[in-house]
Design a protein around this motif. Structure first.
Motif, short mmCIF file in Angstrom:
data_model
loop_
_atom_site.label_atom_id
_atom_site.label_comp_id
_atom_site.label_asym_id
_atom_site.label_seq_id
_atom_site.Cartn_x
_atom_site.Cartn_y
_atom_site.Cartn_z
N HIS A 220 -2.50 13.74 -5.26
CA HIS A 220 -2.19 12.49 -4.58
C HIS A 220 -0.65 11.89 -5.20
O HIS A 220 0.08 11.57 -4.44
N PHE A 224 2.42 11.39 -2.71
CA PHE A 224 2.97 9.91 -2.53
C PHE A 224 4.60 10.18 -2.97
O PHE A 224 5.38 9.42 -2.27
N THR A 267 6.80 3.04 -5.99
CA THR A 267 6.07 4.41 -6.08
C THR A 267 5.45 4.51 -7.61
O THR A 267 4.53 4.92 -7.98
N ALA A 270 2.75 2.20 -8.15
CA ALA A 270 1.54 2.51 -7.68
C ALA A 270 0.81 3.79 -8.35
O ALA A 270 -0.15 3.64 -8.96
N TRP A 406 -8.42 2.48 -6.94
CA TRP A 406 -7.61 3.03 -5.94
C TRP A 406 -6.97 1.82 -5.03
O TRP A 406 -6.08 2.34 -4.33
N THR A 407 -7.64 0.64 -4.73
CA THR A 407 -7.37 -0.21 -4.01
C THR A 407 -5.62 -0.63 -4.33
O THR A 407 -4.87 -0.57 -3.28
N VAL A 409 -3.54 1.19 -5.79
CA VAL A 409 -2.67 2.25 -5.51
C VAL A 409 -2.07 2.15 -4.10
O VAL A 409 -1.08 2.33 -3.67
N TRP A 410 -3.26 2.17 -3.06
CA TRP A 410 -2.92 2.20 -1.79
C TRP A 410 -2.22 1.02 -1.21
O TRP A 410 -1.39 1.01 -0.40
N LYS A 412 -0.03 -0.60 -2.92
CA LYS A 412 1.43 -0.50 -3.44
C LYS A 412 2.26 0.56 -2.47
O LYS A 412 3.33 0.19 -2.19
N ILE A 413 1.53 1.80 -2.39
CA ILE A 413 2.01 2.65 -1.55
C ILE A 413 2.43 2.21 -0.21
O ILE A 413 3.44 2.50 0.53
N CYS A 414 1.34 1.39 0.33
CA CYS A 414 1.59 1.10 1.82
C CYS A 414 2.60 -0.20 1.82
O CYS A 414 3.30 0.08 3.09
N TRP A 417 5.88 1.77 2.17
CA TRP A 417 6.21 2.33 3.39
C TRP A 417 6.36 1.42 4.54
O TRP A 417 7.41 1.58 5.40
#
Length: 439
Positions: A220, A224, A267, A270, A406-407, A409-410, A412-414, A417
């Motif tokens: 992962h 990322f 990143t 995250a 994990w919420t 992480v996703w 921040k990554i989203c 993007w």
């Protein structure tokens, strides 16, 4: 009158003339910073240990989704305190966002609530804060975590809009100065800053690959970092394409380098929440005994990404309070009037007896910013700083262990993007919509 009157009464006679709208925004921002300071104090280890003395704050019983359970809240008293302080600030700004709906000018009676009664506003904030600390344990912490996640995601997008606007304004101003004189010096400064931003981004990427990935596993983290690296390369190349340069002459690598650096920071933030000790050397786990475990001893709840996030939060919040963009499109998006709009009265508009001008009402003909949207921005900022100070950690179902989900992480990554796509759209929009004016 200094406590209950309008915002101009809060200025000393030695202060320069200022707009009423600017003073009000700064004072509301001061309330947000005051709540942030209290939250920081509450998560200091020494203070956190004393919070159990607050009456009713750590009773040890509660209900989680209707199931009675025993809660040992000593394991995350600071976490609870920050959540309740964040709830109080969010409720305060939500209240004013609702009260200020459709205020068009300072002639509206509700404008007096926006620009005055500061002592009573402070009492309201204190009252909401005290009440928040009596919210019982149970589903509150788990539910409010998701409110914080959504609010933080939206505030990160606001930060990205402000960052894109700052980058464009920065580049335009320096290129304009280069056209007016000493072109070699300005172009050299432009190239130097751009090089520094890209060099810092490359160095950060190397460090992310070293500390947050392993030769085997940690797929992962590799994905990322690699995806964001590719996206940053794409926006950098697009920003200097001939057609983009023709449509937007001021577009260039300075904006792309700044967006790239911020994307790498998001990143990093995250990856610092990845709930796998092997792939995340900064992971911190606190159990019901109140002890903290990590690869290295940590003296505080927050790590380096949280500290950087706190600094960016302060700068962006001040920017929201003081800004008036050079770009009409950004002003329309942020619901802020253009420079000079809403100037119902000039610097000589309101003068006190004796001829000392302290502040003037510049909103008699129309507000210079949208009151409701401004308070919504501060509401989202309160949720963002709440999540930043708690490291985006949440308790498990038994409310005995704080862990990184994990919420976070996703989200921040989203958000990274979404920010890159937003910047890419600012580049290609003049080509996609040629009939619109993007000057």
């Amino acid at each position: 009158s200094c406590l209950c009157g309008s915002a101009p009464c809060l200025l000393c006679g030695c202060c320069p003339s200022a707009k009423n709208s600017t003073i009000s925004r700064l004072l509301f921002t001061f309330f947000l910073f005051l709540g942030t300071l209290v939250s920081i104090i509450m998560i200091i280890p020494g203070v956190e240990k004393e919070l159990h003395k607050l009456p009713g704050f750590c009773e040890g019983s509660g209900s989680v989704l209707g199931v009675q359970t025993h809660v040992d809240c000593r394991s995350f008293l600071g976490h609870k305190a920050v959540y309740r302080m964040g709830f109080a600030m969010a409720a305060f700004f939500c209240l004013f966002a609702l009260l200020m709906v459709c205020v068009r000018s300072s002639k509206d009676p509700r404008a007096a609530l926006q620009n005055g009664f500061w002592f009573f506003k402070f009492l309201v904030l204190v009252g909401i804060t005290v009440g928040a600390f009596y919210i019982p344990d149970g589903a509150f912490t788990s539910v409010w975590f998701y409110f914080g996640v959504v609010g933080s995601f939206l505030f990160i997008l606001i930060q990205l809009v402000l960052l894109i606007d700052l980058a464009h304004s920065w580049s335009q101003r320096w290129l304009r100065n280069a056209d007016e004189g000493n072109a070699r010096g300005w172009y050299a400064a432009l190239c130097t800053i751009t090089f520094i931003f890209y060099a810092a981004s490359i160095a950060a990427l190397v460090l992310l690959y070293i500390y947050y990935t392993r030769p085997e596993g940690c797929t992962h983290g590799k994905a990322f970092i690699s995806i964001n690296l590719i996206l940053c390369l794409i926006v950098s190349v697009v920003s200097i394409l001939p057609k983009i340069q023709e449509a937007q002459p001021h577009s260039g690598l300075l904006q792309a380098s700044l967006i790239t650096l911020y994307t790498i920071y998001v990143t990093w933030s995250a990856l610092a929440n990845v709930p796998a000790q092997r792939c995340n050397p900064t992971l911190l786990l606190r159990n019901s005994t109140g002890s903290a475990t990590a690869t290295e001893p940590l003296t505080t709840w927050w790590d380096a990404p949280s500290i950087v996030g706190l600094v960016i939060f302060i700068l962006c919040t001040l920017f929201i309070s003081l800004r008036s963009s050079d770009h009409p499109q950004v002003n329309k998006l942020m619901l802020t009037e253009e420079s000079g709009a809403g100037a119902g009265a000039g610097p000589g508009g309101d003068a006190e007896e004796g001829g000392v001008r302290r502040a003037y009402d510049n909103e008699q003909d129309g507000v210079s910013y949208n009151y409701t949207f401004f308070h919504l921005c501060l509401l989202l900022a309160a949720l963002y700083i709440m999540m930043t100070l708690t490291n985006w950690y949440r308790p498990d179902e038994s409310l005995q262990v704080l862990s990184s989900p994990w919420t976070a992480v996703w989200v921040k990554i989203c958000s990274s993007w979404a920010g890159l796509l937003l910047y890419l759209w600012t580049l290609v929009a003049p080509l996609v919509l040629p009939d619109r004016d993007f000057s």
